[in-house]
Write an enzyme that holds these catalytic residues in place. Sequence first.
Site, PDB file in Angstrom:
ATOM      1  N   ASP A 171       0.761  -1.083   0.025  1.00 27.35           N
ATOM      2  CA  ASP A 171      -0.048   0.043  -0.148  1.00 27.35           C
ATOM      3  C   ASP A 171       0.971   1.214   0.154  1.00 27.35           C
ATOM      4  O   ASP A 171       2.002   1.193   0.382  1.00 27.35           O
ATOM      5  CB  ASP A 171      -0.829  -0.213   1.302  1.00 27.35           C
ATOM      6  CG  ASP A 171      -1.932   0.800   1.036  1.00 27.35           C
ATOM      7  OD1 ASP A 171      -2.220   1.223  -0.011  1.00 27.35           O
ATOM      8  OD2 ASP A 171      -2.702   1.155   2.273  1.00 27.35           O
ATOM      9  N   ASN A 209     -10.992  -2.394  -5.264  1.00 27.52           N
ATOM     10  CA  ASN A 209     -10.225  -1.649  -6.211  1.00 27.52           C
ATOM     11  C   ASN A 209     -11.050  -1.029  -7.459  1.00 27.52           C
ATOM     12  O   ASN A 209     -10.490  -0.367  -8.182  1.00 27.52           O
ATOM     13  CB  ASN A 209      -8.885  -1.919  -6.592  1.00 27.52           C
ATOM     14  CG  ASN A 209      -8.054  -2.017  -5.143  1.00 27.52           C
ATOM     15  OD1 ASN A 209      -7.063  -2.672  -4.897  1.00 27.52           O
ATOM     16  ND2 ASN A 209      -8.156  -0.914  -4.533  1.00 27.52           N
ATOM     17  N   ARG A 233       0.020   7.931  -2.634  1.00 31.71           N
ATOM     18  CA  ARG A 233       0.524   8.687  -1.917  1.00 31.71           C
ATOM     19  C   ARG A 233       2.022   9.090  -2.148  1.00 31.71           C
ATOM     20  O   ARG A 233       2.643  10.306  -2.035  1.00 31.71           O
ATOM     21  CB  ARG A 233       0.246   8.570  -0.274  1.00 31.71           C
ATOM     22  CG  ARG A 233      -0.785   8.929   0.030  1.00 31.71           C
ATOM     23  CD  ARG A 233      -1.172   8.029   1.502  1.00 31.71           C
ATOM     24  NE  ARG A 233      -1.523   6.664   1.229  1.00 31.71           N
ATOM     25  CZ  ARG A 233      -1.785   5.779   2.333  1.00 31.71           C
ATOM     26  NH1 ARG A 233      -1.282   5.935   3.408  1.00 31.71           N
ATOM     27  NH2 ARG A 233      -1.743   4.322   1.945  1.00 31.71           N
ATOM     28  N   HIS A 254       2.244   3.436  -9.140  1.00 28.16           N
ATOM     29  CA  HIS A 254       2.216   2.152  -9.336  1.00 28.16           C
ATOM     30  C   HIS A 254       3.142   1.345 -10.059  1.00 28.16           C
ATOM     31  O   HIS A 254       3.881   0.398  -9.791  1.00 28.16           O
ATOM     32  CB  HIS A 254       0.868   1.945 -10.102  1.00 28.16           C
ATOM     33  CG  HIS A 254      -0.495   2.091  -9.410  1.00 28.16           C
ATOM     34  ND1 HIS A 254      -0.580   1.718  -8.067  1.00 28.16           N
ATOM     35  CD2 HIS A 254      -1.370   2.806  -9.617  1.00 28.16           C
ATOM     36  CE1 HIS A 254      -1.794   2.132  -7.572  1.00 28.16           C
ATOM     37  NE2 HIS A 254      -2.050   3.043  -8.436  1.00 28.16           N
ATOM     38  N   ARG A 294      -0.930   9.149  -9.682  1.00 28.72           N
ATOM     39  CA  ARG A 294      -1.034   8.064  -9.113  1.00 28.72           C
ATOM     40  C   ARG A 294      -0.322   6.705  -9.763  1.00 28.72           C
ATOM     41  O   ARG A 294       0.537   5.985  -9.245  1.00 28.72           O
ATOM     42  CB  ARG A 294      -2.420   7.581  -8.441  1.00 28.72           C
ATOM     43  CG  ARG A 294      -3.059   8.613  -7.561  1.00 28.72           C
ATOM     44  CD  ARG A 294      -4.467   8.066  -7.411  1.00 28.72           C
ATOM     45  NE  ARG A 294      -4.610   6.901  -6.995  1.00 28.72           N
ATOM     46  CZ  ARG A 294      -4.342   6.427  -5.647  1.00 28.72           C
ATOM     47  NH1 ARG A 294      -4.145   7.342  -4.595  1.00 28.72           N
ATOM     48  NH2 ARG A 294      -4.443   5.229  -5.314  1.00 28.72           N
ATOM     49  N   ARG A 308      -5.015  -1.716   9.031  1.00 27.80           N
ATOM     50  CA  ARG A 308      -6.196  -2.353   8.884  1.00 27.80           C
ATOM     51  C   ARG A 308      -6.227  -3.572   7.891  1.00 27.80           C
ATOM     52  O   ARG A 308      -4.879  -3.450   7.148  1.00 27.80           O
ATOM     53  CB  ARG A 308      -7.239  -1.535   7.882  1.00 27.80           C
ATOM     54  CG  ARG A 308      -7.105  -0.595   7.006  1.00 27.80           C
ATOM     55  CD  ARG A 308      -8.350   0.082   6.221  1.00 27.80           C
ATOM     56  NE  ARG A 308      -7.825   1.201   5.266  1.00 27.80           N
ATOM     57  CZ  ARG A 308      -7.482   2.239   5.530  1.00 27.80           C
ATOM     58  NH1 ARG A 308      -7.900   2.882   6.796  1.00 27.80           N
ATOM     59  NH2 ARG A 308      -7.131   3.182   4.481  1.00 27.80           N
TER      60      ARG A 308
END
Length: 251
Positions: free
Chosen positions: A24, A72, A28, A41, A37, A198
């Site tokens: 994850d 997603n 960011r 990746h 973004r 989480r």
Amino acid sequence: MAETELLNKIDQAKIPNHIAIIMDGNGRWAKKLGHIRIFGHRQGVRTVKNVVETAAELGVKYLTLYAFSTENWSRPQAEVNALMELLVDSIRKETPSLMENSIKLEAIGDLENLPGNCNKTLKETINTTRNNNRMTLVLALNYSARWDLTRAMRNLATEACSGNIEPENITEKDIRKNLSTAAYPDPDLLIRTSGEYRISNFLLWEIAYSEIHITPVLWPDFETDDFYNAIIDYQKRERRFGKTSEQLIHS
Ligand code: IPE
Ligand code: IPE
Ligand code: MG
């Protein structure tokens, strides 16, 4: 601490057999650098390559990577498309390296509902690498633990309706057998990057007794030393499985 020093701190006799990772923080990471973004990746794929190779070198037998969750799909269409493309490209490009390192690729999730070319490339590489035996790399793709558990329950209900199994005889083993992870041992260590505390619908059944390591490092920044640190952290834990500490010492 330098990488080699960290490596020396790892107890080779206690390498986790199965590591699962929630990769994850790509978005960011890119945002922080003022990029879109997708740039994150792309960088994340480099981390995947390094972690896969490092895990195999350490003698990890199973590595499960959460690459795309059922949830997603609700991201912007352009990001979903880019992720799928990146997936196809990376699998294709990395197949020779999987062969060189004797890594077997497998996948869990609703693979039939991935874009056609994705599913096809995935199946090809799974087939090409099927006899490799150094490490099994499991990609969780279009995966969610609730999807998998629902599927398992449906299978069991069908079995019960056709009289093959009595509901009162259903055991944990039967549930496990019907999960897409049936062939793998439970993860010993679960790593999540980017500091989120989480599980995000990952391996809910299988992580019942996994040790959890959460690091604030964003996935594209997750280097070999971070991976070593996760294993060192894991090796400090006392896995009690419900017993007392004293019982473990005397067993
Ligand atoms: C993880 O990074 C990659 C996938 C979920 C595909 P994110 O894309 O979730 O990055 P953040 O969490 O938004 O930073
Ligand atoms: C979890 O990351 C899924 C993957 C790593 C593929 P997300 O970024 O989707 O999780 P949430 O939305 O922050 O819980
Ligand atoms: Mg995220």
